[in-house]
Design a protein around this motif. Structure first.
Motif, short mmCIF file in Angstrom:
data_model
loop_
_atom_site.label_atom_id
_atom_site.label_comp_id
_atom_site.label_asym_id
_atom_site.label_seq_id
_atom_site.Cartn_x
_atom_site.Cartn_y
_atom_site.Cartn_z
N LEU A 198 0.83 -1.21 0.00
CA LEU A 198 0.00 0.00 0.00
C LEU A 198 0.86 1.26 0.00
CD1 LEU A 198 -2.84 -1.05 2.49
CD2 LEU A 198 -3.10 -0.54 0.06
N GLY A 199 1.92 1.27 0.81
CA GLY A 199 2.81 2.43 0.85
C GLY A 199 3.47 2.68 -0.49
N ALA A 200 3.96 1.62 -1.11
CA ALA A 200 4.60 1.75 -2.43
C ALA A 200 3.59 2.21 -3.47
CB ALA A 200 5.22 0.41 -2.84
N THR A 201 2.36 1.71 -3.40
CA THR A 201 1.33 2.10 -4.36
C THR A 201 0.97 3.57 -4.20
OG1 THR A 201 0.40 -0.14 -4.33
CG2 THR A 201 -1.00 1.60 -5.19
N ILE A 202 0.81 4.02 -2.96
CA ILE A 202 0.45 5.43 -2.71
C ILE A 202 1.49 6.36 -3.31
CG2 ILE A 202 0.25 7.19 -0.89
CD1 ILE A 202 -0.98 4.91 0.87
N PHE A 203 2.77 6.08 -3.04
CA PHE A 203 3.79 7.01 -3.50
C PHE A 203 4.15 6.80 -4.97
CE2 PHE A 203 3.99 7.70 0.98
CZ PHE A 203 4.19 9.08 1.03
#
Length: 256
Positions: A148-153
């Protein structure tokens, strides 16, 4: 994978991964060196003087934050530079006039950036194992937080690349926004040590929730509720995805 859209999605993703691996000395080695220095300086040298943080050794405490920092920065940097390069070379205009739907274009570039974030995250976690014993009591939460963190950024980097007019514009956001947010996101300190005004500011930082969710996955300890953390992360994914698709539909900053 016979459906044309899935073939197109796999093609864009494969091209991104091939680019990452072809220039591995630029995409995978620098974050490994940087994080090794963080572990040496902050973990060993400074950490031995700081002592425990939040009930853990300082080295154990900073490992989740440093892994998330590497994942976030590399996911963001990958798509912002790659998509801007494609926009600069007019390749995106050709994609937009093709029968390929916008979600395939966005999904392909985001998938490539997320995979680079995962590669770097695994490398940094491997380096961390050289300095301390890494346990993963909650593997599902750990993996979900990284994804999720990688997708957001990745999505945020896409928006940056769309609005960028020159290569310098791609570097402005990571330098003046992303880096300060990362350092103020609870990577190197526990929020319990901060005065009230600083604690309030830290809780307004979205990276703080990602770092704490990942810390819960590795250390079984967090300053925030997992429900709140994952709710915010999913909300950001939906919002940035919708905004990215809207930008592609309108052709803002993409069509000459």
């Amino acid at each position: 994978m016979s459906h044309p859209n899935l073939v197109a999605l796999a093609t864009i993703t494969r091209r991104e991964v091939t680019r990452i691996l072809r220039i591995w000395a630029q995409t995978l080695v620098p974050p490994a060196i940087t994080m090794t220095l963080y572990f040496l300086i902050f973990g060993n040298l400074i950490g031995s003087r700081i002592g425990d943080m939040g009930g853990y050794t300082y080295m154990d405490f900073i490992v989740p934050g440093l892994v998330m920092m590497a994942v976030i920065q590399n996911s963001y940097g990958n798509i912002s530079s790659s998509f801007f390069g494609a926009k600069f070379g007019r390749h995106i205009e050709e994609m937009l006039v093709s029968p390929m739907p916008n979600w395939v274009i966005l999904g392909g570039y985001v998938a490539g950036a997320v995979l680079r974030g995962l590669m770097v995250g695994v490398i940094v976690l491997g380096i961390a194992m050289l300095f301390t014993r890494v346990r993963v009591p909650h593997p599902f939460i750990t993996l979900a937080t990284v994804l999720l963190g990688a997708t957001i950024f990745s999505l945020a980097g896409f928006v940056n690349a769309v609005y960028a007019k020159k290569f310098d514009d791609v570097a402005i956001v990571p330098t003046f926004i992303l880096t300060p947010l990362t350092y103020l996101g609870g990577v190197f300190y526990s929020v319990d040590l901060l005065p009230q005004w600083a604690s309030t500011m830290t809780h307004a930082n979205p990276i703080f929730y990602m770092v704490n969710a990942f810390r819960f996955g590795l250390l079984n300890d967090s300053d925030v509720s997992m429900t709140l953390a994952f709710g915010l992360m999913l909300g950001f994914v939906v919002a940035f995805s919708a905004f990215g698709l809207w930008l592609l539909k309108r052709g803002i900053g993409l069509r000459s």
